[in-house]
Motif scaffolding. Structure first.
Motif, PDB file in Angstrom:
ATOM      1  N   ASP A   1       0.806  -1.219   0.000  1.00  0.00           N
ATOM      2  CA  ASP A   1       0.000   0.000   0.000  1.00  0.00           C
ATOM      3  C   ASP A   1       0.843   1.275   0.000  1.00  0.00           C
ATOM      4  O   ASP A   1       0.324   2.359   0.233  1.00  0.00           O
ATOM      5  N   SER A   2       2.128   1.154  -0.285  1.00  0.00           N
ATOM      6  CA  SER A   2       3.022   2.312  -0.295  1.00  0.00           C
ATOM      7  C   SER A   2       2.634   3.288  -1.408  1.00  0.00           C
ATOM      8  O   SER A   2       1.968   2.908  -2.379  1.00  0.00           O
ATOM      9  N   PRO A   3       3.041   4.553  -1.288  1.00  0.00           N
ATOM     10  CA  PRO A   3       2.743   5.524  -2.348  1.00  0.00           C
ATOM     11  C   PRO A   3       3.232   5.083  -3.737  1.00  0.00           C
ATOM     12  O   PRO A   3       2.548   5.323  -4.730  1.00  0.00           O
ATOM     13  N   GLU A   4       4.384   4.419  -3.806  1.00  0.00           N
ATOM     14  CA  GLU A   4       4.872   3.945  -5.098  1.00  0.00           C
ATOM     15  C   GLU A   4       3.889   2.945  -5.705  1.00  0.00           C
ATOM     16  O   GLU A   4       3.588   2.976  -6.899  1.00  0.00           O
ATOM     17  N   LYS A   5       3.380   2.061  -4.862  1.00  0.00           N
ATOM     18  CA  LYS A   5       2.406   1.063  -5.319  1.00  0.00           C
ATOM     19  C   LYS A   5       1.047   1.713  -5.608  1.00  0.00           C
ATOM     20  O   LYS A   5       0.293   1.236  -6.446  1.00  0.00           O
ATOM     21  N   MET A   6       0.749   2.820  -4.912  1.00  0.00           N
ATOM     22  CA  MET A   6      -0.480   3.562  -5.201  1.00  0.00           C
ATOM     23  C   MET A   6      -0.453   4.095  -6.634  1.00  0.00           C
ATOM     24  O   MET A   6      -1.459   4.045  -7.344  1.00  0.00           O
ATOM     25  N   SER A   7       0.705   4.588  -7.067  1.00  0.00           N
ATOM     26  CA  SER A   7       0.845   5.086  -8.446  1.00  0.00           C
ATOM     27  C   SER A   7       0.582   3.977  -9.445  1.00  0.00           C
ATOM     28  O   SER A   7      -0.104   4.181 -10.448  1.00  0.00           O
ATOM     29  N   GLU A   8       1.118   2.801  -9.168  1.00  0.00           N
ATOM     30  CA  GLU A   8       0.912   1.654 -10.059  1.00  0.00           C
ATOM     31  C   GLU A   8      -0.569   1.258 -10.090  1.00  0.00           C
ATOM     32  O   GLU A   8      -1.120   0.977 -11.158  1.00  0.00           O
ATOM     33  N   PHE A   9      -1.207   1.233  -8.930  1.00  0.00           N
ATOM     34  CA  PHE A   9      -2.621   0.896  -8.828  1.00  0.00           C
ATOM     35  C   PHE A   9      -3.469   1.903  -9.621  1.00  0.00           C
ATOM     36  O   PHE A   9      -4.348   1.514 -10.396  1.00  0.00           O
ATOM     37  N   ALA A  10      -3.182   3.190  -9.422  1.00  0.00           N
ATOM     38  CA  ALA A  10      -3.927   4.242 -10.119  1.00  0.00           C
ATOM     39  C   ALA A  10      -3.769   4.125 -11.633  1.00  0.00           C
ATOM     40  O   ALA A  10      -4.734   4.311 -12.378  1.00  0.00           O
ATOM     41  N   ALA A  11      -2.577   3.791 -12.096  1.00  0.00           N
ATOM     42  CA  ALA A  11      -2.348   3.630 -13.534  1.00  0.00           C
ATOM     43  C   ALA A  11      -3.060   2.384 -14.059  1.00  0.00           C
ATOM     44  O   ALA A  11      -3.709   2.434 -15.110  1.00  0.00           O
TER      45      ALA A  11
END
Length: 186
Positions: A86-96
């Motif tokens: 759930d890290s911000p880096e993974k949030m970017s991937e999820f959003a994309a």
């Protein structure tokens, strides 16, 4: 997977204000995000099976709410030390991956989730144009494994009423159900 219901914050509660970053470190103030008819704030995360179940529908939800004059944003409040997915880096991937057209913000202190009495992911809070809570609860009756389609029926019905200046009836507001927010313990 833990099945945790919404805490059902009292209707009429003012929008808790906060200034939160997205994964690119751009800050968004909740009170400045209200649309002409309101704002949907949803608590989600990247790994919860309940969120993953509805994630393909979130772009459609945004489009339908935007047509009604209601803005949308999402907040991740999970403890990323215990849940690095759930890290911000993974949030970017999820959003994309899910083409999220709305801000997906990170609540590192977990104070924003506490101010909303958020309990689960996903948890939905719909505020009117004045920032007063008008709906809280489930997107619809679909859950992982129950074979019901994700339609957004409950939330969209409330949003349509709200866009017409009608307070959605409390009797039709059912708690959301999902994974508990992953609280940080000191």
């Amino acid at each position: 997977m833990a099945r945790t219901p919404s805490a059902m914050l009292p209707l009429g509660t003012p929008l808790p204000d906060a200034n939160l970053p997205d994964p690119n470190n751009q800050y968004w103030r909740l009170s400045e995000s209200l649309g002409s008819k309101g704002l949907l704030v949803m608590f989600i995360c990247n790994h919860c099976p309940f969120v993953l179940h509805i994630a393909p529908f979130l772009e459609t939800l945004y489009d339908q709410l935007d047509e009604l004059g209601i803005k949308t944003l999402a907040i991740n409040s999970n403890d990323i030390k215990a849940y690095p997915a759930d890290s911000p880096e993974k949030m970017s991937e999820f959003a994309a991956e899910y083409r999220l057209p709305f801000p997906y913000l990170f609540d590192s202190s977990q104070e924003v989730a506490k101010s909303f009495s958020a309990a689960c992911t996903p948890d939905f809070f719909l505020f009117d144009h004045r920032g007063k809570l008008s709906y809280r609860g489930q997107l619809d009756s679909s859950r992982p494994g129950n074979e019901q389609p994700v339609t957004g029926e409950d939330l969209l019905t409330a949003a349509k009423l709200l866009s017409q200046g009608i307070q959605p009836p409390e009797v039709h507001q059912k708690p959301s159900l999902g994974c508990n927010i992953k609280w940080r313990f000191s």
